[in-house]
Write a protein that holds these residues in place. Structure first.
Motif, short mmCIF file in Angstrom:
data_model
loop_
_atom_site.label_atom_id
_atom_site.label_comp_id
_atom_site.label_asym_id
_atom_site.label_seq_id
_atom_site.Cartn_x
_atom_site.Cartn_y
_atom_site.Cartn_z
N UNK A 181 131.82 137.86 69.62
CA UNK A 181 130.78 136.91 69.22
C UNK A 181 131.30 135.50 69.46
N UNK A 182 130.53 134.69 70.18
CA UNK A 182 130.95 133.32 70.48
C UNK A 182 129.86 132.36 70.04
N UNK A 183 130.26 131.36 69.24
CA UNK A 183 129.30 130.38 68.71
C UNK A 183 129.55 129.02 69.35
N UNK A 184 128.65 128.61 70.23
CA UNK A 184 128.68 127.30 70.88
C UNK A 184 130.03 127.00 71.56
N UNK A 185 130.49 127.88 72.45
CA UNK A 185 131.80 127.62 73.08
C UNK A 185 131.82 126.41 74.00
N UNK A 186 130.65 125.90 74.43
CA UNK A 186 130.64 124.74 75.32
C UNK A 186 130.58 123.41 74.57
N UNK A 187 130.48 123.45 73.25
CA UNK A 187 130.27 122.22 72.48
C UNK A 187 131.39 121.20 72.71
N UNK A 188 131.01 120.00 73.12
CA UNK A 188 131.95 118.92 73.29
C UNK A 188 132.79 118.99 74.55
N UNK A 189 132.49 119.92 75.45
CA UNK A 189 133.31 120.08 76.65
C UNK A 189 132.65 119.41 77.85
N UNK A 190 133.48 118.99 78.80
CA UNK A 190 132.97 118.40 80.03
C UNK A 190 132.32 119.48 80.89
N UNK A 191 131.45 119.08 81.82
CA UNK A 191 130.83 120.07 82.71
C UNK A 191 131.85 120.95 83.44
N UNK A 192 132.98 120.38 83.83
CA UNK A 192 134.01 121.16 84.53
C UNK A 192 134.58 122.24 83.62
N UNK A 193 134.85 121.87 82.36
CA UNK A 193 135.39 122.86 81.41
C UNK A 193 134.35 123.91 81.07
N UNK A 194 133.09 123.50 80.96
CA UNK A 194 132.02 124.46 80.71
C UNK A 194 131.96 125.48 81.83
N UNK A 195 132.12 125.02 83.06
CA UNK A 195 132.15 125.93 84.21
C UNK A 195 133.31 126.91 84.11
N UNK A 196 134.45 126.41 83.62
CA UNK A 196 135.61 127.29 83.43
C UNK A 196 135.38 128.34 82.37
N UNK A 197 134.71 127.96 81.27
CA UNK A 197 134.38 128.92 80.22
C UNK A 197 133.43 129.98 80.77
N UNK A 198 132.47 129.56 81.60
CA UNK A 198 131.54 130.51 82.21
C UNK A 198 132.30 131.52 83.06
N UNK A 199 133.25 131.05 83.85
CA UNK A 199 134.04 131.96 84.68
C UNK A 199 134.77 133.00 83.83
N UNK A 200 135.32 132.56 82.70
CA UNK A 200 136.03 133.48 81.81
C UNK A 200 135.08 134.51 81.22
#
Length: 247
Positions: free
Chosen positions: A170-189
């Motif tokens: 379960x993941x709650x708002x993992x992109x919060x406060x992250x740059x677009x590049x880091x959000x892309x990295x989280x998506x890849x994971x």
């Protein structure tokens, strides 16, 4: 690494949520919602602030009292399982805001994620795979978690949850406060974890991330499920595109 990865779930099971409700005093935060997540399936929940997304996750984890409904994982009824024992039954949780232990080193944070497991070769293999997934965590193992950047702390929070080798994450708002590049990295994971057979339940305001990482989505409004469908279908829905994608 040959064979089944050590971060993959040891035993698959379906999570079923039936007629779940959550009240805070006289306020209904979640109203009689139903959904299920099959083994290896990824499901997203999107909605505005106050829609009931986080309350749903916290109710699943036993962090807030449920005023109605039934939650099962496989054959096990989780209704009376305390929050501290959820990880033993295969539920991993990455909370909103990360909530790492800032005064402890990165490596100690990761090892705390495996508190319900024996320290054996299998657990060591899981740690090695978390380091492979997030190389920066291996490089900064002795650094205090509180000294990491927001993106690094998010990696640490996900890695810590994976150390328990959950059946569903379960993941709650993992992109919060992250740059677009880091959000892309989280998506890849998340896509990699999905490919490895880990079931995911992702709560996000970033609809693009949700549609990219999941196969099926729920749209919540005022504590209720207003829409449901495949991520592909909802990403093309005119109302969803206008409200959640800004198109």
């Amino acid at each position: 690494m040959p064979g089944k990865r050590a971060t993959a779930p040891a035993h698959a099971a379906t999570l079923a949520v039936d007629d779940l409700s959550v009240h805070y005093g006289g306020v209904c935060a979640v109203r009689s919602i139903d959904f299920s997540i099959a083994p290896g399936e990824s499901v997203g929940i999107i909605g505005a602030n106050g829609a009931g997304k986080t309350s749903t996750l916290k109710a699943l984890m036993g962090l807030v009292p449920r005023s109605g409904g039934r939650i099962t994982l496989g054959e096990r009824d989780l209704g009376k399982v305390p929050a501290r024992d959820m990880v033993r039954h295969g539920i991993g949780y990455v909370p909103e805001g990360r909530h790492v232990f800032p005064g402890l080193p990165v490596e100690k944070n990761l090892l705390l994620g495996a508190y319900a497991r024996r320290w054996d070769d299998e657990t060591r293999a899981t740690l090695a795979e978390v380091h492979e997934l997030f190389p920066v965590l291996g490089e900064m193992g002795t650094r205090l978690a509180g000294a990491l950047s927001g993106g690094q702390q998010q990696m640490l929070a996900i890695g810590r949850a994976l150390m328990a080798r959950p059946r569903i994450l379960l993941l709650d708002e993992p992109s919060m406060g992250l740059s677009p590049k880091l959000v892309s990295g989280i998506l890849d994971v998340l896509l990699r974890l999905r490919e490895e057979g880990l079931s995911l339940l992702l709560v996000e305001q970033n609809a693009k991330l949700t549609f990219g990482a999941t196969s099926h989505c729920l749209v919540m409004e005022n504590g209720e499920v207003a829409m449901t469908g495949s991520a592909q279908e909802l990403s093309r829905d005119e109302r969803v595109r206008r409200i959640y994608l800004g198109l």
